[in-house]
Design a protein around this motif. Structure first.
Motif, short mmCIF file in Angstrom:
data_model
loop_
_atom_site.label_atom_id
_atom_site.label_comp_id
_atom_site.label_asym_id
_atom_site.label_seq_id
_atom_site.Cartn_x
_atom_site.Cartn_y
_atom_site.Cartn_z
N THR A 153 0.86 -1.19 0.00
CA THR A 153 0.00 0.00 0.00
C THR A 153 0.89 1.24 0.00
OG1 THR A 153 -0.05 0.15 2.41
CG2 THR A 153 -1.76 -1.22 1.34
N ARG A 200 -5.59 4.85 -5.37
CA ARG A 200 -5.74 3.61 -6.13
C ARG A 200 -4.80 2.52 -5.61
NH1 ARG A 200 -3.74 5.56 -11.95
NH2 ARG A 200 -5.10 7.29 -11.31
N PRO A 201 -5.12 1.25 -5.82
CA PRO A 201 -4.19 0.17 -5.46
C PRO A 201 -2.88 0.31 -6.22
CG PRO A 201 -6.37 -0.71 -5.96
CD PRO A 201 -6.38 0.73 -6.38
N LYS A 213 -0.26 -1.21 -8.30
CA LYS A 213 0.08 -2.36 -9.14
C LYS A 213 1.44 -2.20 -9.80
CE LYS A 213 -4.79 -3.32 -10.22
NZ LYS A 213 -5.80 -3.44 -11.30
#
Length: 249
Positions: free
Chosen positions: A141, A165-166, A168
């Motif tokens: 995170t 947002r996550p 990635k």
């Protein structure tokens, strides 16, 4: 012990110095004694580092930030005179590698910084492919990345959270690469790490939703030069000492 010119040629070859368009000369910037048995590495060729290298009885100093940069007027006065006088007076070689040391896939600042953060690049972006990008570790995170950076660099980063947002894809480029932010976004990053922040990046993070993290110019560039110095010392049987001169920038 190694001949100065052999060491210089080896570093130029390993770092592919000739292929980079840089802001100053890469390689041997100040010529000292011919034989080198001890190298001191450090981030910047400051007076404090040079004095520490003299105390450590170094034959050569290996740095990321050398003495000569585009835009300097060439006069040997003030701080430039003081640094050069120490180097020449003690017959110490100064070798400096800027962009070649950022970019190297093993010994470079970005490779070494990424390794400490558990990041592995699967792509490059930006001018001369200096920026690194790769997958975020599972479950990472922004808060966790912030704590990780603060722990590894011993410096609290400035964080622009984007839209939450996550994570990635993580992009990073050490030093003063805040201008690479748009390139990182175009490459698919969800967060971009670099050393510095300027005024435009705050607006860009808010408007695109991509997080931005300024981790410190000096702090993000401590690792490449010490890794390179250690590797060269091991290969040629030299003594090596990394000396970190504190810098809040």
């Amino acid at each position: 012990m190694i001949d100065r010119d052999t060491l210089h040629h080896h570093l130029n070859t390993v770092l592919e110095a000739a292929r980079f368009k840089d802001y100053g000369p890469n390689g041997l910037q100040v010529e000292g004694r011919v034989q080198v048995s001890k190298i001191v590495s450090g981030v910047t060729a400051s007076k404090a580092l040079i004095e520490a290298a003299i105390e450590a009885q170094a034959d050569a100093i290996l740095v990321h930030h050398g003495l000569f940069w585009r835009g300097h007027d060439g006069r040997v006065t003030g701080w430039m005179k003081q640094r050069l006088a120490l180097l020449l007076g003690h017959n110490i070689n100064l070798l400096a590698y800027h962009l070649p040391l950022d970019a190297h896939p093993t010994w470079g600042n970005n490779a070494q910084w990424g390794e400490r953060l558990g990041l592995a690049a699967d792509g490059r972006f930006g001018d001369q492919d200096l920026g690194f990008i790769g997958p975020a570790p599972a479950g990472l995170t922004l808060e966790g990345l912030t704590h990780l950076v603060a722990s590894k660099l011993v410096k609290t980063p400035t964080v622009l959270p984007g839209d939450g947002r996550p994570l990635k894809r993580v992009a990073w480029c050490s030093g003063g690469a805040q201008g690479f932010f748009e390139g990182a976004i175009a490459a698919g990053a969800d967060v971009f790490l670099t050393g510095e922040i300027s005024e435009p990046q705050a607006h860009c993070a808010r408007e695109t939703g991509v997080a931005f993290m300024a981790c410190g110019h000096h702090a993000s560039e401590r690792y490449g030069v010490q890794a390179l110095g250690a590797a060269v010392a091991q290969e040629f049987g030299l003594a090596h000492e990394f000396i970190d001169i504190d810098n809040p920038a």
